[in-house]
Design a protein around this motif. Structure first.
Motif, PDB file in Angstrom:
ATOM      1  N   HIS A  98      -1.847  -4.564  -5.618  1.00 26.84           N
ATOM      2  CA  HIS A  98      -0.926  -4.273  -6.713  1.00 26.84           C
ATOM      3  C   HIS A  98       0.201  -3.345  -6.289  1.00 26.84           C
ATOM      4  N   VAL A  99       0.096  -2.779  -5.068  1.00 29.20           N
ATOM      5  CA  VAL A  99       1.154  -1.882  -4.604  1.00 29.20           C
ATOM      6  C   VAL A  99       1.934  -2.499  -3.439  1.00 29.20           C
ATOM      7  N   LEU A 100       1.213  -3.066  -2.486  1.00 32.91           N
ATOM      8  CA  LEU A 100       1.824  -3.594  -1.268  1.00 32.91           C
ATOM      9  C   LEU A 100       1.777  -5.113  -1.294  1.00 32.91           C
ATOM     10  N   PRO A 101       2.564  -5.751  -0.414  1.00 35.66           N
ATOM     11  CA  PRO A 101       2.420  -7.203  -0.282  1.00 35.66           C
ATOM     12  C   PRO A 101       0.981  -7.554   0.077  1.00 35.66           C
ATOM     13  N   GLY A 102       0.510  -8.655  -0.467  1.00 37.91           N
ATOM     14  CA  GLY A 102      -0.877  -9.037  -0.212  1.00 37.91           C
ATOM     15  C   GLY A 102      -1.617  -9.091  -1.516  1.00 37.91           C
ATOM     16  N   GLY A 103      -2.935  -9.216  -1.429  1.00 36.47           N
ATOM     17  CA  GLY A 103      -3.720  -9.300  -2.643  1.00 36.47           C
ATOM     18  C   GLY A 103      -4.984 -10.089  -2.390  1.00 36.47           C
ATOM     19  N   GLY A 104      -5.578 -10.531  -3.483  1.00 38.00           N
ATOM     20  CA  GLY A 104      -6.886 -11.170  -3.388  1.00 38.00           C
ATOM     21  C   GLY A 104      -6.911 -12.369  -2.467  1.00 38.00           C
ATOM     22  N   PHE A 105      -5.949 -13.280  -2.632  1.00 38.48           N
ATOM     23  CA  PHE A 105      -5.981 -14.503  -1.834  1.00 38.48           C
ATOM     24  C   PHE A 105      -5.864 -14.201  -0.347  1.00 38.48           C
ATOM     25  N   GLN A 106      -4.850 -13.384   0.006  1.00 37.23           N
ATOM     26  CA  GLN A 106      -4.618 -13.104   1.424  1.00 37.23           C
ATOM     27  C   GLN A 106      -5.808 -12.390   2.047  1.00 37.23           C
ATOM     28  N   GLY A 107      -6.297 -11.339   1.348  1.00 34.74           N
ATOM     29  CA  GLY A 107      -7.438 -10.601   1.866  1.00 34.74           C
ATOM     30  C   GLY A 107      -8.678 -11.478   1.956  1.00 34.74           C
ATOM     31  N   GLY A 108      -8.852 -12.345   0.957  1.00 40.30           N
ATOM     32  CA  GLY A 108     -10.002 -13.243   0.984  1.00 40.30           C
ATOM     33  C   GLY A 108      -9.971 -14.160   2.182  1.00 40.30           C
ATOM     34  N   VAL A 109      -8.771 -14.664   2.504  1.00 39.30           N
ATOM     35  CA  VAL A 109      -8.657 -15.524   3.679  1.00 39.30           C
ATOM     36  C   VAL A 109      -9.019 -14.744   4.942  1.00 39.30           C
ATOM     37  N   LEU A 110      -8.587 -13.470   4.998  1.00 38.08           N
ATOM     38  CA  LEU A 110      -8.934 -12.660   6.171  1.00 38.08           C
ATOM     39  C   LEU A 110     -10.441 -12.487   6.259  1.00 38.08           C
ATOM     40  N   LEU A 111     -11.090 -12.221   5.115  1.00 39.64           N
ATOM     41  CA  LEU A 111     -12.551 -12.087   5.116  1.00 39.64           C
ATOM     42  C   LEU A 111     -13.209 -13.367   5.626  1.00 39.64           C
ATOM     43  N   GLY A 112     -12.737 -14.500   5.091  1.00 38.98           N
ATOM     44  CA  GLY A 112     -13.305 -15.776   5.518  1.00 38.98           C
ATOM     45  C   GLY A 112     -13.108 -15.997   7.009  1.00 38.98           C
ATOM     46  N   ILE A 123     -11.175  -6.110  11.298  1.00 40.54           N
ATOM     47  CA  ILE A 123     -10.656  -7.189  10.448  1.00 40.54           C
ATOM     48  C   ILE A 123     -11.175  -7.016   9.027  1.00 40.54           C
ATOM     49  N   ALA A 124     -12.461  -6.652   8.904  1.00 46.28           N
ATOM     50  CA  ALA A 124     -13.042  -6.498   7.570  1.00 46.28           C
ATOM     51  C   ALA A 124     -12.345  -5.372   6.810  1.00 46.28           C
ATOM     52  N   ILE A 125     -12.084  -4.258   7.501  1.00 44.89           N
ATOM     53  CA  ILE A 125     -11.424  -3.130   6.833  1.00 44.89           C
ATOM     54  C   ILE A 125     -10.019  -3.518   6.411  1.00 44.89           C
ATOM     55  N   PHE A 126      -9.316  -4.222   7.315  1.00 46.96           N
ATOM     56  CA  PHE A 126      -7.949  -4.648   6.977  1.00 46.96           C
ATOM     57  C   PHE A 126      -7.969  -5.591   5.779  1.00 46.96           C
ATOM     58  N   ALA A 127      -8.963  -6.485   5.752  1.00 51.17           N
ATOM     59  CA  ALA A 127      -9.059  -7.424   4.633  1.00 51.17           C
ATOM     60  C   ALA A 127      -9.256  -6.659   3.328  1.00 51.17           C
ATOM     61  N   LEU A 128     -10.156  -5.681   3.348  1.00 52.78           N
ATOM     62  CA  LEU A 128     -10.397  -4.897   2.132  1.00 52.78           C
ATOM     63  C   LEU A 128      -9.142  -4.136   1.721  1.00 52.78           C
ATOM     64  N   PHE A 129      -8.430  -3.604   2.722  1.00 52.46           N
ATOM     65  CA  PHE A 129      -7.187  -2.882   2.459  1.00 52.46           C
ATOM     66  C   PHE A 129      -6.184  -3.786   1.755  1.00 52.46           C
ATOM     67  N   VAL A 130      -6.050  -5.017   2.299  1.00 51.75           N
ATOM     68  CA  VAL A 130      -5.093  -5.959   1.708  1.00 51.75           C
ATOM     69  C   VAL A 130      -5.495  -6.301   0.281  1.00 51.75           C
ATOM     70  N   ILE A 131      -6.803  -6.481   0.052  1.00 52.24           N
ATOM     71  CA  ILE A 131      -7.262  -6.861  -1.288  1.00 52.24           C
ATOM     72  C   ILE A 131      -7.014  -5.731  -2.282  1.00 52.24           C
ATOM     73  N   VAL A 132      -7.464  -4.521  -1.924  1.00 54.40           N
ATOM     74  CA  VAL A 132      -7.456  -3.429  -2.889  1.00 54.40           C
ATOM     75  C   VAL A 132      -6.041  -2.907  -3.133  1.00 54.40           C
ATOM     76  N   ASN A 133      -5.135  -3.059  -2.142  1.00 55.31           N
ATOM     77  CA  ASN A 133      -3.772  -2.581  -2.326  1.00 55.31           C
ATOM     78  C   ASN A 133      -2.827  -3.660  -2.820  1.00 55.31           C
TER      79      ASN A 133
END
Lengths: 236, 95, 118
Positions: A131-145, A119-129
């Motif tokens: 600007h290219v893929l759907p997702g971003g800081g908010f979504q990844g942050g929620v996954l981290l939380g 889950i942590a890796i997926f969250a980081l993936f969503v955050i860092v990507n």
């Protein structure tokens, strides 16, 4: 009785008075999804045509969020941080929660420990990507939380809440606001106005990812903090 | 005036895609009415989670994956957890 | 020929998955208490969704998306039974008594109702 009836009639009249203009407006609207609607010919068309180039990220949504509408996004980041502050002010000082008498199930324990890193890796993936893929800081942050909350279910909330010192938690939760404010101020020398991202593509990329990371880490820490504060594990 | 409106709506094709959306929207409405009427707060929280998942499907189906992800993570995930924690603190019956 | 067999296999898997969903939902509606209902529903999650996703993965073939769907199946097979287990365990720990034949048509009582405990 009579007053209540008058109130009901007044309510009905008010609703009708509101509904008639709204319905009239509805009828005048272009059909949903119609390509000739003004919404699709002016602003949207401009964004779709030149948004990726001007906004600096392939994912148009991220470009709009972090560049064109950066002030709005900064407000959102501030809001969730303020929400945590308010909850911590009310619930954070409440004395410790009674310890759950039921030990976590070994099955649940094993599965959460197994899935946590993924889950942590997926969250980081969503955050860092973002600007290219759907997702971003908010979504990844929620996954981290969500990952922190899951871990606190099996590992005992105290252990998770104390994995980082209370002072560091506060800094982590403020990350989103701080990073965003920093990038906003950096916009003055780099782009000439507040919240502006520089035109140089490499630098803009770096700043976009930094913004996403800040929002993600800050958001995740805030959401986990909300959970800890309400569940009574947070003593900071 | 009215003639042009009906003509405008007639040219919208009701195909399988729209039908899928209509079914989802009907489900959304059912969930919303259920949330408004139930007295058991825990059940409301779970129903709200279901509502968010259906809305997430609508977004994804309408070509907004960013919003769909947010809806799934925030609406169906974290919000439900926070609701349930609060309910476990304040009692599950509406007063 | 290969194409037809491919399509047929996909159809079979998706329909089998849908059938599991149907049976699971039927169980959810018809079974008398929490434990039997969750018994029915977890099957529908793991097998029903698993088979539908397997069908989709085979339909996509071995490209990026197919592999991602396979990963999704693995996640589903891990998380769904765990969720069922956690729910059933929580219900048992809070004192919900399993349905027995003597209960007749009566449903299970509300979890945590102390007066009903042994």
């Amino acid at each position: 009785m009579n007053r209540r009836r008058a109130g009901r009639i007044l309510t009905a009249v008010l609703i009708a008075a509101l509904a008639v203009p709204l319905m009239y407006g509805m009828v005048q609207l272009p059909a949903p999804g119609h390509a000739d609607a003004p919404a699709h010919t002016n602003v949207s068309a401009g964004y779709i045509e030149r948004g990726a180039e001007l906004g600096g990220s392939e994912n148009l949504v991220t470009g709009v969020l972090l560049n064109f509408r950066a002030l709005d996004t900064f407000g959102e980041v501030l809001v969730i941080f303020t929400a945590w502050l308010a909850v911590a002010a009310v619930a954070g000082t409440a004395s410790n929660a009674e310890r759950d008498p039921v030990p976590p199930s070994p099955v649940v324990d094993y599965v959460i420990r197994l899935l946590g890193p993924f889950i942590a890796i997926f969250a980081l993936f969503v955050i860092v990507n973002g600007h290219v893929l759907p997702g971003g800081g908010f979504q990844g942050g929620v996954l981290l939380g969500a990952m922190l909350i899951l871990l606190s279910l099996v590992m005992d909330a105290e252990t998770v809440a104390r994995a980082v010192s209370a002072r560091s938690w506060i800094w982590l939760r403020a990350t989103g606001v701080l990073v965003f404010a920093m990038v906003a101020v950096m916009g003055l020398p780099l782009a000439g106005y507040l919240f502006g991202l520089p035109d140089e593509p490499g630098l803009r990329q770096v700043l976009t990812v930094a913004l996403e990371l800040g929002i993600g880490i800050g958001g995740g820490a805030v959401l986990a903090g909300l959970f800890f504060a309400i569940a009574g594990a947070d003593r900071s | 005036m009215t003639g042009s409106v009906t003509a405008k709506y007639r040219e919208m094709r009701v195909n399988a895609t729209d039908l899928f959306d209509l079914v989802l929207l009907a489900l959304l409405l059912t969930c919303a009415i259920g949330i408004a009427r139930l007295k058991d707060l825990a059940a409301c929280a779970i129903l709200f989670s279901a509502y968010s998942f259906i809305l997430c499907l609508v977004w994804a189906h309408r070509g907004a994956p960013d919003v769909a992800m947010t809806e799934a993570a925030v609406g169906a995930g974290i919000t439900t957890v926070l609701f349930l924690v609060v309910i476990s603190r304040v009692g599950r019956r509406e007063k | 020929m290969i194409d037809a067999a491919h399509a047929l296999l996909v159809c079979f898997l998706v329909i089998a998955g849908a059938a599991f969903f149907f049976i699971g939902t039927l169980g959810l509606l018809r079974f008398p208490d929490f434990y039997t209902r969750i018994h029915a529903v977890t099957k529908c999650d793991a097998l029903g969704a698993g088979l539908v996703l397997l069908g989709l993965a085979i339909w996509r073939g071995p490209d990026g998306e197919g592999v991602r769907i396979l990963a999704l199946i693995a996640l589903l097979l891990i998380s769904s039974p765990t969720a069922g287990h956690a729910l059933a365990r929580a219900a048992f720990r809070t004192g919900l008594k399993p349905w027995t034949r003597n209960d007749g048509e009566r449903d299970g009582e509300i979890p945590g109702d102390a007066s009903e405990r042994d």
